[in-house]
Design a protein around this motif. Structure first.
Motif, PDB file in Angstrom:
ATOM      1  N   ILE A  16      11.684  21.773  42.992  1.00 50.22           N
ATOM      2  CA  ILE A  16      11.766  20.420  42.172  1.00 50.22           C
ATOM      3  C   ILE A  16      10.709  19.512  42.244  1.00 50.22           C
ATOM      4  CG2 ILE A  16      12.364  19.339  40.198  1.00 50.22           C
ATOM      5  CD1 ILE A  16      15.089  20.633  40.108  1.00 50.22           C
ATOM      6  N   TRP A  17      10.360  18.993  43.648  1.00 53.25           N
ATOM      7  CA  TRP A  17       9.513  17.610  43.652  1.00 53.25           C
ATOM      8  C   TRP A  17       8.512  17.733  43.969  1.00 53.25           C
ATOM      9  CZ3 TRP A  17      13.196  14.471  47.373  1.00 53.25           C
ATOM     10  CH2 TRP A  17      14.667  13.991  46.405  1.00 53.25           C
ATOM     11  N   GLY A  18       7.770  19.052  44.393  1.00 56.50           N
ATOM     12  CA  GLY A  18       6.534  19.997  44.604  1.00 56.50           C
ATOM     13  C   GLY A  18       6.024  20.142  43.079  1.00 56.50           C
ATOM     14  N   SER A  19       7.011  20.134  42.160  1.00 56.62           N
ATOM     15  CA  SER A  19       6.395  20.760  41.217  1.00 56.62           C
ATOM     16  C   SER A  19       6.356  19.835  40.002  1.00 56.62           C
ATOM     17  CB  SER A  19       7.305  22.003  40.367  1.00 56.62           C
ATOM     18  OG  SER A  19       7.940  21.160  39.695  1.00 56.62           O
ATOM     19  N   VAL A  47      19.086  11.773  31.021  1.00 59.63           N
ATOM     20  CA  VAL A  47      20.116  13.142  31.051  1.00 59.63           C
ATOM     21  C   VAL A  47      21.570  13.187  31.891  1.00 59.63           C
ATOM     22  CG1 VAL A  47      19.476  15.075  32.690  1.00 59.63           C
ATOM     23  CG2 VAL A  47      17.152  13.954  31.067  1.00 59.63           C
ATOM     24  N   VAL A  48      21.842  11.844  33.131  1.00 61.40           N
ATOM     25  CA  VAL A  48      23.032  12.018  33.671  1.00 61.40           C
ATOM     26  C   VAL A  48      24.270  11.210  33.133  1.00 61.40           C
ATOM     27  CG1 VAL A  48      23.804  11.276  36.243  1.00 61.40           C
ATOM     28  CG2 VAL A  48      21.777  11.962  35.029  1.00 61.40           C
ATOM     29  N   PRO A 216       4.022  15.099  30.519  1.00 65.24           N
ATOM     30  CA  PRO A 216       4.686  15.216  32.233  1.00 65.24           C
ATOM     31  C   PRO A 216       6.151  13.865  32.434  1.00 65.24           C
ATOM     32  CG  PRO A 216       2.503  14.571  31.593  1.00 65.24           C
ATOM     33  CD  PRO A 216       3.031  14.774  30.268  1.00 65.24           C
ATOM     34  N   ILE A 217       5.867  12.985  31.146  1.00 66.18           N
ATOM     35  CA  ILE A 217       6.884  12.109  31.485  1.00 66.18           C
ATOM     36  C   ILE A 217       8.576  12.844  31.674  1.00 66.18           C
ATOM     37  CG2 ILE A 217       8.523  10.209  30.266  1.00 66.18           C
ATOM     38  CD1 ILE A 217       5.766   8.872  29.825  1.00 66.18           C
ATOM     39  N   LEU A 218       8.588  13.554  30.298  1.00 63.16           N
ATOM     40  CA  LEU A 218       9.861  13.769  30.230  1.00 63.16           C
ATOM     41  C   LEU A 218      10.156  15.443  31.311  1.00 63.16           C
ATOM     42  CD1 LEU A 218       9.756  14.883  26.520  1.00 63.16           C
ATOM     43  CD2 LEU A 218      11.233  12.933  27.491  1.00 63.16           C
ATOM     44  N   LEU A 223      13.870  17.043  34.972  1.00 61.76           N
ATOM     45  CA  LEU A 223      14.052  17.829  36.227  1.00 61.76           C
ATOM     46  C   LEU A 223      13.784  16.936  37.662  1.00 61.76           C
ATOM     47  CD1 LEU A 223      11.916  21.097  35.660  1.00 61.76           C
ATOM     48  CD2 LEU A 223      14.482  20.494  35.436  1.00 61.76           C
ATOM     49  N   SER A 224      12.899  16.370  37.830  1.00 61.52           N
ATOM     50  CA  SER A 224      12.749  15.939  39.037  1.00 61.52           C
ATOM     51  C   SER A 224      13.726  14.452  39.445  1.00 61.52           C
ATOM     52  CB  SER A 224      11.243  15.130  39.247  1.00 61.52           C
ATOM     53  OG  SER A 224      10.877  14.609  40.608  1.00 61.52           O
ATOM     54  N   VAL A 225      13.822  13.755  38.059  1.00 57.54           N
ATOM     55  CA  VAL A 225      14.812  12.266  38.388  1.00 57.54           C
ATOM     56  C   VAL A 225      16.240  12.998  37.729  1.00 57.54           C
ATOM     57  CG1 VAL A 225      15.539   9.950  37.499  1.00 57.54           C
ATOM     58  CG2 VAL A 225      12.595  11.035  37.891  1.00 57.54           C
TER      59      VAL A 225
END
Length: 294
Positions: A16-19, A47-48, A216-218, A223-225
């Protein structure tokens, strides 16, 4: 969760971080780096939030509420997140992407070193050559032939310390509190608010820029965060920090794959060798301890 499952989850996190590098590259065209960082970490905290609320109620019902000391530890993790992201971004402004990509990987060998110095954790012997192999692999993958240490390089090198400390401490803090979602969301909130506060004071910002960078922010926020960083907190309750650092370094390999697929980037023979070396290092730190037990 078993150690093997935790390590598999760490591989998914690295994927996920790579993407997310592609989304971050596009997002920087419309907003400043600290604004992007602040908003995406606040999206991740949002999200959390349902999981945090459920965990909070469970702790209250069990008579194990978090205390002020716990809040201080979570805030400390959030500050480490912010320091790593901020110093890395400041360095990227005045150095090459090639140098920044390689120098960021310095956190990999730092994790077992700091683990031994601070916590007296002596990892399996395979971690030491594995960490150094990852560093060499990142160097080959970056395509660099030589490094000239500039001021920007120094900032990126400095960012490897808070990244390493975060990898070392996040699982330990979450395990002691038995509250991985509160730890994850709390650190996102601290990092996001501090980064956003700095951006509003020091960076030019506009609503139009935020709207242009919304996707990009979403993507990176959810996903990334929200997903990946939260999963990191959960996985590192069961995985050794040094193992986690090496597995998470495969983020550079996945970033190269998504760059090839979505942005037309191409790897030469040196880059392919770097990918192979990182992959072999990951396999070694997983398989060699199992062989010893057998």
């Amino acid at each position: 969760m078993s150690r093997v499952k935790a390590n598999l989850l760490l591989i998914v996190i690295a994927l996920i971080w790579g993407s997310a590098f592609v989304a971050q590259s596009h997002g920087m065209a419309d907003v400043g780096p600290m604004m992007f960082t602040g908003v995406r970490f606040l999206v991740g905290a949002l999200v959390v939030t349902p999981l945090m609320w459920r965990e909070w109620r469970g702790l209250q019902a069990a008579g194990k509420p978090l205390v002020r000391r716990d809040a201080g530890k979570i805030a400390g993790l959030g500050c480490l997140l912010l320091m790593g992201a901020a110093m890395q971004q400041i360095g990227i402004v005045s150095t090459t992407v090639t140098n920044a990509g390689f120098l960021t990987a310095l956190y990999v060998p730092l994790v077992p070193v700091l683990g031994y110095l601070l916590l007296r954790h002596l990892p399996h012997w395979s971690v030491w050559p594995g960490a150094l192999s990852c560093l060499v692999g990142a160097f080959l993958l970056s395509g660099a032939h030589r490094l000239e240490i500039s001021l920007g390089d120094s900032w990126v090198i400095a960012s490897s310390l808070p990244w390493a400390l975060h990898v070392l401490m996040v699982g330990r803090v979450a395990d002691r509190m038995s509250a991985p979602f509160l730890v994850a969301g709390g650190q996102f909130l601290v990092c996001g608010l501090l980064a956003l506060g700095y951006a509003l004071v020091a960076e030019p910002s506009s609503w139009a820029g935020l709207r242009a960078a919304a996707w990009p922010i979403l993507y990176t926020g959810v996903l990334s965060v929200g997903v990946a960083f939260t999963a990191q907190v959960v996985a590192q309750r069961y995985a050794h920090a040094a193992d986690a650092a090496i597995i998470l370094s495969s983020e550079t390999v996945f970033a190269a794959m998504f760059g090839y697929w979505l942005m037309g980037d191409r790897l030469n023979s040196s880059g392919l060798a770097g990918c192979a070396l990182i992959f072999l290092s990951m396999m070694a730190v997983q398989l060699l301890p199992m062989l010893r037990r057998r």
